[in-house]
Write a protein that holds these residues in place. Sequence first.
Motif: not given
Length: 297
Positions: A296, A11, A17-18, A13, A20-22
């Motif tokens: 997402d 993933p 990265g945050f 960082s 894209k994850r949230h």
Amino acid sequence: MTTISSVASIPESGLKGFAKRHPLTAYFILAFALMWVFVIPIMLSQRGLGVITLPDVLIEILLLVSTFSGPLPAALIMTTLMDGREGRRQLLRRMLQWRVGIGWYLLLLVGYPLIFLTGLSFYMGVEPWVALIENWPLILTFYLPAAAFGIIFPSLGEEPGWRGFALPRLQKQYGPVVGTLILGFLHGIWHFPVYFVPGTILEGPFDLTAVIANTGLIMAMTVIWTWFFNHAGQSIFFAMLVHGVSNAASGLIPQLPLEVISDPWFSFKTGAAFALMLILFTRGRLGYQPEPSTGDS
């Protein structure tokens, strides 16, 4: 040994990265920060709390910039990050997606003022309807022009974010009702610094009761907005019109020669009653049709 596939699965960082994850969390942080950074100086100025003094022309510039600096750029940034250039182009296309159906336009333009006229009827009987009939030119001279103007100011600065980016993801993750209430609450408190600037949302000084009641109203009306949005094929243009019509209807009622309602919860109670009926009528679906391609959550 590290293979190409294993490297690809690592993933990202950092902030990117945050985000894209949230994506929802990142979007709301951006929407708040990009607006509040311009509004807080106004709140602290002589127009608000009086902590600092700013040139009047600077305050007007900050107000104008803040209108378009929050949800709109946040949506463009996050859409590009999540879905690339094609996602951004699709977002922009939805901002021009005006083919919805004449019936929905008529229902919106006619129905929205009737919501609050119906609410007023519980206080005043037929007086609000008589006042509207007697002052019908206001529909042409005030209501319709205000609705058209509202598509740009402030709706262009907000709806590509609230309805364009956030709502499809919130509905996918939490369902239409819960997702809508989350959006309505965050949309409501997004306005918080503006309540300290008389003449914007409140005519007078900060009033906590008015803030809570107005936030509740926004949550209730967001239910109605979601219903329109879903039935309009998630058209951002139509969402912008809904926002403009909402503001125009809110401005039309005070133009009528009616006694001022002293109940600070009047608008909230009216909006909440219609929102609850709509939830029950649609069995909580609010016209939502799940689309896996919304991105997402």
